[in-house]
Design a protein around this motif. Structure first.
Motif, PDB file in Angstrom:
ATOM      1  N   TYR A 103       1.391   1.678   9.144  1.00 26.06           N
ATOM      2  CA  TYR A 103       0.033   1.856   8.647  1.00 26.06           C
ATOM      3  C   TYR A 103      -0.815   2.614   9.667  1.00 26.06           C
ATOM      4  CZ  TYR A 103       0.755  -1.631   4.940  1.00 26.06           C
ATOM      5  OH  TYR A 103       1.202  -2.316   3.832  1.00 26.06           O
ATOM      6  N   THR A 104      -1.708   3.453   9.159  1.00 28.41           N
ATOM      7  CA  THR A 104      -2.728   4.097   9.981  1.00 28.41           C
ATOM      8  C   THR A 104      -4.076   3.854   9.317  1.00 28.41           C
ATOM      9  OG1 THR A 104      -1.201   5.827  10.726  1.00 28.41           O
ATOM     10  CG2 THR A 104      -3.553   6.259  10.969  1.00 28.41           C
ATOM     11  N   ASP A 109       1.612   5.282   6.043  1.00 24.90           N
ATOM     12  CA  ASP A 109       1.750   6.538   6.757  1.00 24.90           C
ATOM     13  C   ASP A 109       3.157   6.630   7.331  1.00 24.90           C
ATOM     14  OD1 ASP A 109       0.573   8.950   7.504  1.00 24.90           O
ATOM     15  OD2 ASP A 109      -0.020   8.208   9.469  1.00 24.90           O
ATOM     16  N   TRP A 127       5.127   8.956   3.281  1.00 24.95           N
ATOM     17  CA  TRP A 127       3.684   8.886   3.054  1.00 24.95           C
ATOM     18  C   TRP A 127       2.936   9.660   4.139  1.00 24.95           C
ATOM     19  CZ3 TRP A 127       1.393   5.998  -0.975  1.00 24.95           C
ATOM     20  CH2 TRP A 127       2.275   5.176  -1.694  1.00 24.95           C
ATOM     21  N   LYS A 128       1.765  10.158   3.775  1.00 23.05           N
ATOM     22  CA  LYS A 128       0.874  10.785   4.757  1.00 23.05           C
ATOM     23  C   LYS A 128      -0.549  10.356   4.446  1.00 23.05           C
ATOM     24  CE  LYS A 128      -0.386  15.215   6.869  1.00 23.05           C
ATOM     25  NZ  LYS A 128      -0.187  16.690   6.832  1.00 23.05           N
ATOM     26  N   GLN A 129      -1.074   9.474   5.283  1.00 24.17           N
ATOM     27  CA  GLN A 129      -2.449   8.980   5.149  1.00 24.17           C
ATOM     28  C   GLN A 129      -2.750   8.500   3.732  1.00 24.17           C
ATOM     29  OE1 GLN A 129      -4.999  12.085   6.640  1.00 24.17           O
ATOM     30  NE2 GLN A 129      -4.237  11.895   8.728  1.00 24.17           N
TER      31      GLN A 129
END
Length: 210
Positions: A103-104, A109, A127-129
């Motif tokens: 996670y971010t 993420d 995933w990206k953001q």
């Protein structure tokens, strides 16, 4: 003697100031995380939250994951608690790994993986953001089938390819969520390309406090 003492004092003060400046820079760049273990829904959840829980600009289109009062929550476009940060692991009471990811600021993420009770993959998603980006692979182990879908910013963009064992059985191409090419079922054997499974690091930041 007084001159030597004065010189030593100046050197000590200069060194101390340098150390403090370095420590301040490191603290500003890296998050200090708190490790939490939660027993919920028949599983153990290992997660991390940010001590400072700095303010972020919320995107109403994204799902945020957060922790409060011993439980994990998720909301679209908002949160009320400590956002999940860093590595996340979900395990059964037997110790079997069920899911792992990162996670971010409360958003999924990087590479996320899920496994079945036999330890086989159920899915591998990039995933990206908070949005799917890159390959997303769903496995159907009972029939030796899998589907690889290409995403960009959460929307199908590229090929959706279906496999039976190592043979492609169907392909559809998307652009910004719209079908632009449908090859239909392929009646010839076309060997699948080797899928390079992305890796996920289990290394924790040095600042993480167990």
């Amino acid at each position: 003697m007084d001159h030597q003492i004065k010189t030593i004092s100046i050197l000590f003060a200069t060194t101390l100031l340098f150390v403090l400046l370095v420590q301040t820079e490191i603290s500003a760049q890296d998050k200090l995380l708190r490790r939490i273990s939660v027993k919920e829904g028949g599983y153990y959840h290992l997660l991390y939250v940010d001590y400072t829980n700095e303010e972020i600009k919320v995107d109403n289109q994204l799902n945020y994951y957060w922790f409060d009062n011993g439980k994990i929550f998720t909301n679209r476009g908002g949160f009320s608690g400590q956002l999940l940060q860093g590595i996340y692991k979900k395990t059964a009471y037997t110790g079997r790994l069920v899911e792992s990811g990162n996670y971010t600021n409360g958003l999924k993420d990087g590479v996320w993986k899920k496994w079945d009770s036999e330890g086989n993959f159920i899915e591998i998603v990039n995933w990206k953001q908070g949005l799917k980006n890159g390959n997303s692979t769903v496995f159907r182990n009972d029939s030796n089938e899998r589907t690889v879908s290409q995403f960009k910013n959460g929307i199908l963009n590229g090929w959706v390819t279906e496999y039976k064992n190592d043979t492609i059985t169907n392909q559809i191409k998307y652009k910004r969520g719209e079908i632009i090419n449908n090859k239909g079922f392929l009646f010839f054997n076309k060997k699948a390309k080797q899928i390079n499974e992305p890796s996920i690091s289990n290394d924790l930041p040095e600042e993480t406090i167990p």
